[in-house]
Design a protein around this motif. Structure first.
Motif, PDB file in Angstrom:
ATOM      1  N   SER A  38       0.762  -1.200   0.110  1.00 18.74           N
ATOM      2  CA  SER A  38       0.064   0.020   0.011  1.00 18.74           C
ATOM      3  C   SER A  38       0.881   1.257  -0.241  1.00 18.74           C
ATOM      4  O   SER A  38       0.210   2.205  -0.162  1.00 18.74           O
ATOM      5  N   GLY A  39       2.410   1.231   0.163  1.00 18.30           N
ATOM      6  CA  GLY A  39       3.046   2.258   0.144  1.00 18.30           C
ATOM      7  C   GLY A  39       3.114   2.828   1.509  1.00 18.30           C
ATOM      8  O   GLY A  39       3.940   3.980   1.666  1.00 18.30           O
ATOM      9  N   LYS A  40       2.667   2.420   2.642  1.00 18.93           N
ATOM     10  CA  LYS A  40       2.447   2.922   3.874  1.00 18.93           C
ATOM     11  C   LYS A  40       4.065   2.737   4.480  1.00 18.93           C
ATOM     12  O   LYS A  40       4.486   3.539   5.354  1.00 18.93           O
ATOM     13  N   THR A  41       4.580   1.540   4.168  1.00 17.75           N
ATOM     14  CA  THR A  41       6.116   1.264   4.590  1.00 17.75           C
ATOM     15  C   THR A  41       6.798   1.665   3.286  1.00 17.75           C
ATOM     16  O   THR A  41       6.741   0.833   2.244  1.00 17.75           O
ATOM     17  N   LYS A  42       7.916   2.422   3.409  1.00 16.28           N
ATOM     18  CA  LYS A  42       8.936   2.525   2.035  1.00 16.28           C
ATOM     19  C   LYS A  42       9.990   1.884   2.070  1.00 16.28           C
ATOM     20  O   LYS A  42      10.680   1.863   0.765  1.00 16.28           O
ATOM     21  N   GLU A  43      10.386   1.202   3.054  1.00 18.02           N
ATOM     22  CA  GLU A  43      11.570   0.265   2.731  1.00 18.02           C
ATOM     23  C   GLU A  43      11.397  -0.844   3.984  1.00 18.02           C
ATOM     24  O   GLU A  43      10.448  -0.925   4.940  1.00 18.02           O
ATOM     25  N   THR A  44      12.108  -1.825   3.743  1.00 18.18           N
ATOM     26  CA  THR A  44      12.026  -3.230   4.833  1.00 18.18           C
ATOM     27  C   THR A  44      13.540  -3.724   5.215  1.00 18.18           C
ATOM     28  O   THR A  44      14.374  -3.583   4.061  1.00 18.18           O
ATOM     29  N   LYS A  45      13.546  -4.358   6.065  1.00 16.89           N
ATOM     30  CA  LYS A  45      15.182  -5.120   6.563  1.00 16.89           C
ATOM     31  C   LYS A  45      14.893  -6.428   5.944  1.00 16.89           C
ATOM     32  O   LYS A  45      15.848  -6.950   6.099  1.00 16.89           O
ATOM     33  N   LYS A  46      13.735  -6.659   5.652  1.00 12.66           N
ATOM     34  CA  LYS A  46      13.611  -8.047   5.046  1.00 12.66           C
ATOM     35  C   LYS A  46      13.823  -8.222   3.496  1.00 12.66           C
ATOM     36  O   LYS A  46      12.956  -8.908   2.873  1.00 12.66           O
ATOM     37  N   LEU A  47      14.473  -7.273   2.980  1.00 11.88           N
ATOM     38  CA  LEU A  47      14.658  -7.287   1.472  1.00 11.88           C
ATOM     39  C   LEU A  47      15.167  -8.410   0.727  1.00 11.88           C
ATOM     40  O   LEU A  47      14.506  -8.833  -0.266  1.00 11.88           O
ATOM     41  N   ILE A  48      15.781  -9.133   1.589  1.00  9.79           N
ATOM     42  CA  ILE A  48      16.633 -10.337   0.804  1.00  9.79           C
ATOM     43  C   ILE A  48      15.544 -11.418   0.708  1.00  9.79           C
ATOM     44  O   ILE A  48      15.183 -12.100  -0.101  1.00  9.79           O
ATOM     45  N   GLN A  49      14.634 -11.561   2.011  1.00  8.82           N
ATOM     46  CA  GLN A  49      13.616 -12.590   2.022  1.00  8.82           C
ATOM     47  C   GLN A  49      12.708 -12.341   0.841  1.00  8.82           C
ATOM     48  O   GLN A  49      12.066 -13.191   0.433  1.00  8.82           O
ATOM     49  N   LEU A  50      12.079 -10.970   0.727  1.00  9.51           N
ATOM     50  CA  LEU A  50      11.198 -10.721  -0.171  1.00  9.51           C
ATOM     51  C   LEU A  50      11.641 -10.941  -1.492  1.00  9.51           C
ATOM     52  O   LEU A  50      10.764 -11.317  -2.371  1.00  9.51           O
ATOM     53  N   ALA A  51      12.792 -10.467  -1.905  1.00  7.28           N
ATOM     54  CA  ALA A  51      13.417 -10.584  -3.221  1.00  7.28           C
ATOM     55  C   ALA A  51      13.301 -12.184  -3.419  1.00  7.28           C
ATOM     56  O   ALA A  51      12.904 -12.540  -4.822  1.00  7.28           O
ATOM     57  N   SER A  52      13.766 -13.048  -2.625  1.00  3.85           N
ATOM     58  CA  SER A  52      13.926 -14.342  -2.824  1.00  3.85           C
ATOM     59  C   SER A  52      12.499 -15.154  -3.108  1.00  3.85           C
ATOM     60  O   SER A  52      12.244 -15.676  -3.879  1.00  3.85           O
ATOM     61  N   ALA A  53      11.591 -14.621  -2.250  1.00  2.00           N
ATOM     62  CA  ALA A  53      10.051 -14.913  -2.419  1.00  2.00           C
ATOM     63  C   ALA A  53       9.455 -14.641  -3.670  1.00  2.00           C
ATOM     64  O   ALA A  53       8.882 -15.526  -4.401  1.00  2.00           O
ATOM     65  N   LEU A  54       9.950 -13.415  -4.319  1.00  2.00           N
ATOM     66  CA  LEU A  54       9.384 -12.989  -5.554  1.00  2.00           C
ATOM     67  C   LEU A  54      10.374 -13.409  -6.698  1.00  2.00           C
ATOM     68  O   LEU A  54      10.038 -13.156  -7.817  1.00  2.00           O
ATOM     69  N   ASN A  55      11.309 -13.964  -6.355  1.00  2.00           N
ATOM     70  CA  ASN A  55      12.264 -14.632  -7.317  1.00  2.00           C
ATOM     71  C   ASN A  55      12.793 -13.390  -8.416  1.00  2.00           C
ATOM     72  O   ASN A  55      12.837 -13.580  -9.612  1.00  2.00           O
ATOM     73  N   VAL A  56      13.228 -12.177  -7.763  1.00  2.00           N
ATOM     74  CA  VAL A  56      13.600 -11.066  -8.356  1.00  2.00           C
ATOM     75  C   VAL A  56      14.812 -10.803  -7.860  1.00  2.00           C
ATOM     76  O   VAL A  56      15.494 -11.158  -6.645  1.00  2.00           O
ATOM     77  N   ASP A  57      15.740  -9.850  -8.755  1.00  2.00           N
ATOM     78  CA  ASP A  57      16.774  -9.226  -8.136  1.00  2.00           C
ATOM     79  C   ASP A  57      16.849  -8.308  -6.939  1.00  2.00           C
ATOM     80  O   ASP A  57      15.884  -7.459  -7.092  1.00  2.00           O
ATOM     81  N   MET A  58      17.417  -8.223  -5.907  1.00  2.00           N
ATOM     82  CA  MET A  58      17.310  -7.479  -4.757  1.00  2.00           C
ATOM     83  C   MET A  58      17.495  -6.161  -5.222  1.00  2.00           C
ATOM     84  O   MET A  58      16.885  -5.248  -4.530  1.00  2.00           O
ATOM     85  N   GLN A  59      18.353  -5.705  -5.763  1.00  2.00           N
ATOM     86  CA  GLN A  59      18.803  -4.349  -6.251  1.00  2.00           C
ATOM     87  C   GLN A  59      17.659  -3.934  -7.045  1.00  2.00           C
ATOM     88  O   GLN A  59      17.035  -2.705  -6.869  1.00  2.00           O
ATOM     89  N   TRP A  60      17.210  -4.632  -7.920  1.00  2.00           N
ATOM     90  CA  TRP A  60      15.857  -4.147  -8.782  1.00  2.00           C
ATOM     91  C   TRP A  60      14.835  -3.897  -7.641  1.00  2.00           C
ATOM     92  O   TRP A  60      14.048  -2.750  -7.857  1.00  2.00           O
TER      93      TRP A  60
END
Length: 234
Positions: A38-60
């Motif tokens: 929803s955009g209420k949170t602009k960043e997350t410390k769980k970026l690695i896990q999120l990128a892995s779950a979505l199967n995308v490059d973390m930097q992207w």
């Protein structure tokens, strides 16, 4: 995609994720996914896990741009942490204990050995892992590799899993064998022509020569199973 929320929503739509299913895949709460999408949170410390779950490059996922150097692209996936256990810890539903093999003296002072199961040593394995490699729990066991003959692939002290139902030689594969009472982990090759036989080969070929078991020598070699897994601590 300008924002983190846009990029997450795009990949969720492409892959059919709901907020709840993505939360479970990434190890986050559904509320956390809602705030991110929803955009209420602009960043997350769980970026690695999120990128892995979505199967995308973390930097992207973080910035919307891809790495310019393909050699630094991600080549690993975060699976999870470690759970401590000992011999008193109950087995989980998806776990089995695999026995270890060791050399056992036939009778005191004879100097003759045979290979047998070590009743005091076990290694836990997930049933799903064994199923994925086509190994049944009742045919799985472990051995400890010693020495440098199989380096750099199997270094001194590593543990190897063997499939005791797989004893037919596929040239170049690694097997655990009982050779005159010695427990060996080596590559095996069939020797064709003539009397035939089995060739025992180390990875460290500079220091360890091949051993050809021909005729009656081949009868002294018992194939315990094919190595399907090994683990190394550094």
């Amino acid at each position: 995609m300008k924002t983190l929320a846009d990029r997450i929503n795009q990949k969720m739509a492409e892959q059919g994720f709901t907020q709840q299913s993505l939360a479970e895949r990434a190890g986050l709460s559904q509320a956390a996914i809602y705030k991110l999408t929803s955009g209420k949170t602009k960043e997350t410390k769980k970026l690695i896990q999120l990128a892995s779950a979505l199967n995308v490059d973390m930097q992207w996922l973080a910035t919307g741009t891809m790495r310019s150097n393909p050699s630094t692209a991600a080549n690993a996936e975060l699976i999870g942490g470690f759970d401590e256990w000992d011999s008193n810890t109950p087995l989980l539903d998806d776990e089995v204990e695999l026995p270890f093999y060791r050399e056992v003296e036939l009778s005191a002072g004879t100097g003759k050995f045979h290979v047998a199961e070590n009743p005091g040593a076990k290694l836990r394995f997930a049933k799903a892992t064994l199923k994925r490699v086509g190994v049944s729990a009742e045919h799985a066991a472990c051995v400890k590799v010693s020495g440098d003959s199989m380096e750099p692939v199997l270094p001194d002290g590593c543990t190897a899993g063997i499939d005791t139902s797989s004893t037919r030689i596929k040239d170049g594969d690694i097997y655990a064998v009982d050779y005159e009472g010695q427990l060996l982990v080596k590559r095996l090759y069939r020797i064709l022509g003539g009397a035939g036989g089995i060739r025992i080969r180390s990875y460290n070929e500079h220091e360890y020569q091949d051993v050809d078991c021909i005729g009656t020598d081949a009868e002294k070699l018992i194939i315990l199973g094919r190595v399907f897994w090994w683990s190394v601590l550094r």
